[in-house]
Design an enzyme around this catalytic site. Sequence first.
Site, mmCIF file in Angstrom:
data_model
loop_
_atom_site.group_PDB
_atom_site.id
_atom_site.type_symbol
_atom_site.label_atom_id
_atom_site.label_comp_id
_atom_site.label_asym_id
_atom_site.label_seq_id
_atom_site.Cartn_x
_atom_site.Cartn_y
_atom_site.Cartn_z
ATOM 1 N N CYS A 114 -0.131 0.053 -7.651
ATOM 2 C CA CYS A 114 -0.340 0.882 -6.471
ATOM 3 C C CYS A 114 -0.285 0.036 -5.195
ATOM 4 O O CYS A 114 0.744 -0.543 -4.873
ATOM 5 C CB CYS A 114 -1.649 1.656 -6.620
ATOM 6 S SG CYS A 114 -1.807 3.106 -5.575
ATOM 7 N N HIS A 115 -1.397 -0.097 -4.468
ATOM 8 C CA HIS A 115 -1.456 -0.916 -3.259
ATOM 9 C C HIS A 115 -1.807 -2.374 -3.569
ATOM 10 O O HIS A 115 -1.844 -3.207 -2.663
ATOM 11 C CB HIS A 115 -2.483 -0.344 -2.276
ATOM 12 C CG HIS A 115 -2.042 0.916 -1.604
ATOM 13 N ND1 HIS A 115 -2.081 2.146 -2.243
ATOM 14 C CD2 HIS A 115 -1.530 1.149 -0.375
ATOM 15 C CE1 HIS A 115 -1.629 3.077 -1.418
ATOM 16 N NE2 HIS A 115 -1.285 2.501 -0.279
#
Length: 184
Positions: A114-115
């Site tokens: 994800c991030h």
Amino acid sequence: MAHALNGKRIAFLMAPSGVEQVELTTPWQAVKDAGGTPELLSTEAGTVQAFTGDVNPADTFAVDTLVQSASVSDYDGLVLPGGTTNPDQLRLNADAVDFVKGFTTAGKPIAAICHGPWTLVEADVLRGKTLTSWASLQTDIRNAGGNWIDAEVKTCTANGWTLVTSRNPGDLDAFVDGALTAFA
């Protein structure tokens, strides 16, 4: 696919707040199920606060080791869970960034979802790497010298170390399989 980690220690690096809970708990349990030892590292002692969907507070998790006192040589792999706040806070912490750089220098595998790759951008270790992430990071990754693709999971072995990445919690099964393969 069955993976055997046989007591390998896997560091999970998080800021004190903002981790997406499922991106911590799912790979954590998979490491345990494969016979590995997950360890929670953070920039502050105490607990880390997980969230669901970046906005709803979920569970807290006890910190095992402060990143500033951790040694890369004690671990066989590193997981960088997402959530937007977690990696954004890690990017601002020199000890966390240095710890990530240490994994790449030592040639040890890193898995980021994800991030999570934001910390890799800050560590300046993405040149020559092909990876995926939450779509909003693609410009940051490209500006850091990485090649961003839209894929469920991407494993890239280049520059002497292996990087496994995925886009979001919907990719967790593929992410966990890729991470365990790299750590084994």
